[in-house]
Design an enzyme around this catalytic site. Structure first.
Site, PDB file in Angstrom:
ATOM      1  N   HIS A 118       0.856  -1.193   0.000  1.00  0.00           N
ATOM      2  CA  HIS A 118       0.000   0.000   0.000  1.00  0.00           C
ATOM      3  C   HIS A 118       0.892   1.243   0.000  1.00  0.00           C
ATOM      4  O   HIS A 118       1.555   1.531   1.000  1.00  0.00           O
ATOM      5  CB  HIS A 118      -0.895  -0.009   1.240  1.00  0.00           C
ATOM      6  CG  HIS A 118      -2.103   0.867   1.121  1.00  0.00           C
ATOM      7  ND1 HIS A 118      -3.374   0.400   1.338  1.00  0.00           N
ATOM      8  CD2 HIS A 118      -2.239   2.174   0.824  1.00  0.00           C
ATOM      9  CE1 HIS A 118      -4.235   1.388   1.184  1.00  0.00           C
ATOM     10  NE2 HIS A 118      -3.557   2.488   0.878  1.00  0.00           N
ATOM     11  N   VAL A 119       0.926   1.963  -1.108  1.00  0.00           N
ATOM     12  CA  VAL A 119       1.778   3.149  -1.191  1.00  0.00           C
ATOM     13  C   VAL A 119       1.356   4.175  -0.141  1.00  0.00           C
ATOM     14  O   VAL A 119       0.168   4.296   0.190  1.00  0.00           O
ATOM     15  CB  VAL A 119       1.774   3.801  -2.595  1.00  0.00           C
ATOM     16  CG1 VAL A 119       2.387   2.896  -3.634  1.00  0.00           C
ATOM     17  CG2 VAL A 119       0.403   4.272  -2.999  1.00  0.00           C
ATOM     18  N   HIS A 120       2.334   4.878   0.383  1.00  0.00           N
ATOM     19  CA  HIS A 120       2.079   5.935   1.353  1.00  0.00           C
ATOM     20  C   HIS A 120       3.251   6.904   1.348  1.00  0.00           C
ATOM     21  O   HIS A 120       4.385   6.524   1.084  1.00  0.00           O
ATOM     22  CB  HIS A 120       1.822   5.367   2.760  1.00  0.00           C
ATOM     23  CG  HIS A 120       2.867   4.420   3.232  1.00  0.00           C
ATOM     24  ND1 HIS A 120       2.967   3.117   2.768  1.00  0.00           N
ATOM     25  CD2 HIS A 120       3.879   4.573   4.123  1.00  0.00           C
ATOM     26  CE1 HIS A 120       3.976   2.517   3.363  1.00  0.00           C
ATOM     27  NE2 HIS A 120       4.560   3.388   4.185  1.00  0.00           N
ATOM     28  N   PHE A 121       2.954   8.149   1.626  1.00  0.00           N
ATOM     29  CA  PHE A 121       3.927   9.240   1.576  1.00  0.00           C
ATOM     30  C   PHE A 121       4.340   9.575   3.009  1.00  0.00           C
ATOM     31  O   PHE A 121       3.494   9.825   3.855  1.00  0.00           O
ATOM     32  CB  PHE A 121       3.266  10.456   0.921  1.00  0.00           C
ATOM     33  CG  PHE A 121       4.214  11.553   0.544  1.00  0.00           C
ATOM     34  CD1 PHE A 121       4.641  11.681  -0.766  1.00  0.00           C
ATOM     35  CD2 PHE A 121       4.654  12.475   1.481  1.00  0.00           C
ATOM     36  CE1 PHE A 121       5.500  12.710  -1.127  1.00  0.00           C
ATOM     37  CE2 PHE A 121       5.508  13.505   1.131  1.00  0.00           C
ATOM     38  CZ  PHE A 121       5.937  13.618  -0.178  1.00  0.00           C
TER      39      PHE A 121
END
Length: 163
Positions: A118-121
């Protein structure tokens, strides 16, 4: 002898947290934002504190869509993520007064992604002099404020704009 007290990190040390599934999918579905460290909910993404922070105020902005590929996000999702990054930085500047920030995506295991699916910044506030001997010699990172105290401080600032 001085003691470092960060009891919430025991889940990380013991590995208990790894069986929770995708925190970026499960936590927003619950109605328990403070305990789940969710600071703000946007239309396509949300702001969440890192339970195992690099520094006080370490935040993550994640889309609601479950994907490990940034290229799977539509323009609206990407724009919402960046608006929430901007909102987060403004709030942290007001209540924590850092000297700078480390920001960005860690995509893939080789890049240091702790949750690859799950991409996250990441938004990590930094202060001049915040590096010291503890991580190098003792393998310990000093987090000087209880995570829920930091949550309350940042939450207040993030929601000030909405009033």
């Amino acid at each position: 002898m001085d003691k470092l007290w960060a009891p919430w990190r025991m889940k990380y040390i013991s590995g208990v947290h790894k069986d929770e599934g995708c925190i970026f999918c499960t936590k927003p579905k619950e109605n328990n934002d403070r305990n789940n460290l969710i600071l703000y909910r946007g239309k396509h993404a949300f702001i969440m504190m890192n339970l195992f922070p690099y520094n006080n105020g370490h935040l993550m902005v994640a889309p609601y869509k479950h994907t490990g590929n940034i290229e799977d996000l539509c323009d609206d999702e990407l724009l919402d993520i960046m608006h929430l990054v901007q909102k987060s930085i403004k709030a942290i500047k007001k209540c924590m007064r850092p000297d700078g920030f480390n920001t960005g995506f860690n995509i893939g295991r080789a890049a240091g992604a702790g949750i690859e699916a799950h991409v996250h910044f990441h938004i990590v506030p930094r202060w001049i002099g915040d590096t010291n001997f503890m991580p190098t010699l003792a393998g310990t990172k000093v987090i000087s404020e209880h995570i829920l105290d930091t949550y309350d401080k940042i939450y207040k600032e993030i929601h000030m704009e909405d009033l």
